[in-house]
Motif scaffolding. Structure first.
Motif, PDB file in Angstrom:
ATOM      1  N   ALA A 264     -10.433 -11.542   2.904  1.00 21.90           N
ATOM      2  CA  ALA A 264     -10.487 -10.085   2.923  1.00 21.90           C
ATOM      3  C   ALA A 264      -9.278  -9.461   3.592  1.00 21.90           C
ATOM      4  CB  ALA A 264     -11.758  -9.633   3.633  1.00 21.90           C
ATOM      5  N   ASN A 265      -8.507 -10.258   4.369  1.00 28.45           N
ATOM      6  CA  ASN A 265      -7.417  -9.667   5.136  1.00 28.45           C
ATOM      7  C   ASN A 265      -6.066  -9.828   4.468  1.00 28.45           C
ATOM      8  OD1 ASN A 265      -7.111 -12.355   5.419  1.00 28.45           O
ATOM      9  ND2 ASN A 265      -6.823 -12.362   7.635  1.00 28.45           N
ATOM     10  N   ARG A 266      -6.050 -10.098   3.178  1.00 30.52           N
ATOM     11  CA  ARG A 266      -4.777 -10.271   2.476  1.00 30.52           C
ATOM     12  C   ARG A 266      -4.193  -8.905   2.154  1.00 30.52           C
ATOM     13  NH1 ARG A 266      -7.183 -14.935  -1.302  1.00 30.52           N
ATOM     14  NH2 ARG A 266      -6.799 -16.691   0.053  1.00 30.52           N
ATOM     15  N   ARG A 267      -3.610  -8.256   3.162  1.00 27.10           N
ATOM     16  CA  ARG A 267      -3.139  -6.898   2.957  1.00 27.10           C
ATOM     17  C   ARG A 267      -1.740  -6.683   3.516  1.00 27.10           C
ATOM     18  NH1 ARG A 267      -8.774  -3.886   4.567  1.00 27.10           N
ATOM     19  NH2 ARG A 267      -9.938  -4.527   2.736  1.00 27.10           N
ATOM     20  N   ARG A 268      -0.999  -7.732   3.713  1.00 28.21           N
ATOM     21  CA  ARG A 268       0.343  -7.560   4.248  1.00 28.21           C
ATOM     22  C   ARG A 268       1.190  -6.823   3.220  1.00 28.21           C
ATOM     23  NH1 ARG A 268       2.970 -12.964   5.640  1.00 28.21           N
ATOM     24  NH2 ARG A 268       3.202 -13.085   3.385  1.00 28.21           N
TER      25      ARG A 268
ATOM     26  N   LEU B 202      -1.762  -9.667  -0.489  1.00 28.13           N
ATOM     27  CA  LEU B 202      -1.456  -8.489  -1.280  1.00 28.13           C
ATOM     28  C   LEU B 202      -1.244  -7.278  -0.389  1.00 28.13           C
ATOM     29  CD1 LEU B 202      -4.014  -8.748  -4.229  1.00 28.13           C
ATOM     30  CD2 LEU B 202      -1.655  -9.536  -4.157  1.00 28.13           C
ATOM     31  N   PRO B 203      -0.594  -6.236  -0.941  1.00 24.64           N
ATOM     32  CA  PRO B 203      -0.513  -4.979  -0.197  1.00 24.64           C
ATOM     33  C   PRO B 203      -1.910  -4.422   0.035  1.00 24.64           C
ATOM     34  CG  PRO B 203       0.972  -4.963  -2.078  1.00 24.64           C
ATOM     35  CD  PRO B 203       0.095  -6.156  -2.233  1.00 24.64           C
ATOM     36  N   ASP B 204      -2.039  -3.479   0.953  1.00 23.29           N
ATOM     37  CA  ASP B 204      -3.316  -2.836   1.244  1.00 23.29           C
ATOM     38  C   ASP B 204      -3.824  -2.149  -0.010  1.00 23.29           C
ATOM     39  OD1 ASP B 204      -4.454  -0.624   3.917  1.00 23.29           O
ATOM     40  OD2 ASP B 204      -5.517  -1.523   2.234  1.00 23.29           O
ATOM     41  N   ALA B 205      -4.965  -2.613  -0.500  1.00 18.52           N
ATOM     42  CA  ALA B 205      -5.546  -2.032  -1.709  1.00 18.52           C
ATOM     43  C   ALA B 205      -6.908  -1.437  -1.431  1.00 18.52           C
ATOM     44  CB  ALA B 205      -5.655  -3.102  -2.792  1.00 18.52           C
ATOM     45  N   ASP B 206      -7.154  -1.035  -0.195  1.00 21.73           N
ATOM     46  CA  ASP B 206      -8.448  -0.473   0.175  1.00 21.73           C
ATOM     47  C   ASP B 206      -8.637   0.882  -0.493  1.00 21.73           C
ATOM     48  OD1 ASP B 206     -10.069   0.270   3.384  1.00 21.73           O
ATOM     49  OD2 ASP B 206     -10.756   0.408   1.307  1.00 21.73           O
ATOM     50  N   PRO B 207      -9.591   1.015  -1.423  1.00 25.32           N
ATOM     51  CA  PRO B 207      -9.761   2.285  -2.116  1.00 25.32           C
ATOM     52  C   PRO B 207     -10.027   3.440  -1.176  1.00 25.32           C
ATOM     53  CG  PRO B 207     -11.018   0.556  -3.195  1.00 25.32           C
ATOM     54  CD  PRO B 207     -10.543  -0.004  -1.889  1.00 25.32           C
ATOM     55  N   ALA B 208     -10.627   3.171  -0.025  1.00 25.63           N
ATOM     56  CA  ALA B 208     -10.932   4.257   0.897  1.00 25.63           C
ATOM     57  C   ALA B 208      -9.676   4.880   1.477  1.00 25.63           C
ATOM     58  CB  ALA B 208     -11.811   3.744   2.033  1.00 25.63           C
ATOM     59  N   SER B 209      -8.545   4.168   1.355  1.00 26.42           N
ATOM     60  CA  SER B 209      -7.311   4.688   1.926  1.00 26.42           C
ATOM     61  C   SER B 209      -6.659   5.714   1.040  1.00 26.42           C
ATOM     62  CB  SER B 209      -6.325   3.537   2.174  1.00 26.42           C
ATOM     63  OG  SER B 209      -5.907   2.967   0.955  1.00 26.42           O
TER      64      SER B 209
END
Length: 503
Positions: free
Chosen positions: A3-7, A415-422
């Motif tokens: 879940a933390n693949r957001r670099r 992956l880059p931050d893909a959090d829809p809430a952002s």
């Protein structure tokens, strides 16, 4: 997938981006050791496939090549011949003019024009032509910008505002054109060619197989396309092609459509499922779990994504006049162009792998960084098939929301931050701030709705009915649309609605 693949990652700077330095005249200048005369070249370009289809289809018109120009069979691309010009061995650019003309006529739609004296200038990275209409000729009209490559084969093009004027539709402005190829026509003894590493003034401008270079001005094969002496990557480096490990696609379809469904007269809702998510505030969608292949040498990417999105609106007795589902999205990138497809279910009528949009990446180069390929802000232009998927209300050529892709090449890549809430996918535009009932997943429901003005990509006059109201997307259930003051009145076929409710 962790879940933390957001670099954050970014697309590496393109090594073959053409730099526009102004128009270069083809007229003969004073003799210079830097200029080498060229002759015997051919230019092949189809303008834009959808334009050719329109001319010979809807417009019932025809293309007539003359003066040596030809058209490929099956309403194919055009070839202009006997290209002459010069190669600047110091700037490493070519300027060529071609023989042949192309007549374009439609009596049904009332237009007649011709293109002649086509020119390709790698320094300016443009295609120009003389355009004749009603006995008046405009010279050297810029028709397309070109992403120039070293081989000058299948170079991506983007149509200009002037092209939109010439071909009769503002929707062509900035749209991806057909690829352009400029080659030497081999006749008799071959002309000498420079080493394969010959650099260019603008990145990847002068092809290694074309203009002859003098020994005094030909740089070392180790020189890269930007003119520096840094060596090219070794072919023994890590593999440049393979299978995608995972990834996401961010896309909002069309912001005005989301607004219309949730906050407009449709008084409807948007529902995501199958792993897809939606950004808060009726924002863009993220489709996960990419599978597919990539090849950074060939600059190609093919990826399929999980999840679906459903748009419902105009409820009547438990049925809906609008019920549209998009699923199994696929993105395909090939250099500076591509396409976006999806399975479409509109009011129970299903169509598989519909090409919804033509894609236009900002760069023709596909580059991996930290084992991630990120392609952001890809323009998406509605196709004819996509227009049909929306019931014919949006015109082909309409601009859709941009597409953002991020795919991991290894299991450990982040992956880059893909959090829809952002605020939206992997960097797409956000939606309206209407009432939401589902956060990042589930449903987005609307309130009473507001009205706004339409834009030029809408096939109809709906000045008082809401922005870009996609009436045609209602399919057979909406038989009549009436622009009446503050809203749209829909005459719905009750029996179809009842059938839909039973289903």
């Amino acid at each position: 997938m962790a879940a933390n693949r957001r670099r954050p990652t970014v697309l590496a700077a393109a090594c073959a981006t053409a730099v526009t330095l102004g128009a270069t005249a083809l007229a003969a200048t004073s003799a210079s050791a830097a200029e080498v005369p060229l002759k015997g070249y051919e230019l092949t370009w189809g303008i834009k496939e959808s334009y050719r289809t329109y001319v010979t289809g809807t417009a019932a018109g025809a293309f007539t090549p003359a003066g040596g120009a030809t058209q490929a069979e099956g309403n194919g691309v055009f070839t202009f011949v006997d290209g002459t010009g010069s190669y600047d061995s110091e700037a490493h650019t070519v300027a060529l003019g071609f023989e042949g003309s192309l007549g374009i006529v439609s009596k049904a739609h009332g237009f007649e024009l011709s293109l002649s004296d086509l020119k390709f200038d790698s320094r300016a990275a443009t295609i120009t032509a003389d355009v004749t209409r009603a006995s008046a000729t405009r010279q050297d009209v810029p028709l397309a910008e070109v992403t120039v490559t070293r081989t000058m084969a299948d170079m991506p093009t983007r149509l200009t505002k002037e092209a939109g004027d010439v071909f009769g539709s503002a929707s062509y402005t900035g749209a991806a054109g057909d690829p352009l190829t400029v080659v030497e026509k081999k006749t008799g003894s071959p002309t000498p060619t420079p080493p394969s590493g010959t650099p260019t003034n603008t990145p990847s401008t002068a092809p290694s197989t074309t203009p002859p270079a003098t020994p005094s001005s030909t740089p070392s094969p180790s020189t890269d396309p930007t003119g520096s002496t840094s060596p090219k990557p070794s072919p023994t480096e890590a593999a440049t092609k393979g299978r995608i490990s995972y990834g996401t696609l961010g896309w909002g379809v069309k912001q005005s459509f989301r607004t219309y469904v949730v906050d407009g007269v449709a008084k409807g809702k948007v529902t995501v499922s199958g792993g897809a998510a939606q950004a808060s505030g009726n924002g863009v969608f993220t489709f996960p779990d990419a599978t597919g292949t990539y090849d950074t040498d060939a600059d190609t990417l093919k990826a399929s994504f999980k999840g679906s999105v459903n748009f419902k609106g105009h409820e009547d007795n438990g049925g809906y006049g609008l019920d549209l589902t998009l699923s199994d999205l696929k993105a395909e990138i090939d250099g500076g162009s591509g396409k976006l497809t999806a399975d479409v279910d509109s009011l129970g009528e299903k169509s598989g792998d519909v090409t919804l949009a033509e894609l236009g990446p900002k760069s023709a180069d596909l580059t991996a960084k930290d084992d991630v390929i990120t392609v952001g802000g890809v323009t998406a232009t509605l196709t004819e098939a996509g227009a049909k998927a929306f019931g014919g209300f949006y015109r082909a050529g309409a601009e859709l929301d941009p597409v953002d892709l991020a795919v991991a090449l290894t299991e450990d890549a982040e992956l880059p931050d893909a959090d829809p809430a952002s605020g939206g996918g992997t960097g797409g535009t956000g939606g309206s701030t209407g009432d939401t009932a589902g956060g990042t997943t589930g449903e987005t429901t609307g309130g009473a709705g507001t009205t706004g003005s339409t834009t030029g990509d809408v096939a109809g006059s709906l000045a008082s009915t809401g922005s870009d109201v996609p009436v045609g997307a209602l399919g057979a259930a909406a038989a009549v649309t009436v622009a009446a003051g503050a809203g749209v009145v829909f005459a719905v076929r009750r029996r179809r609605m009842t059938d839909a409710a039973r289903a």
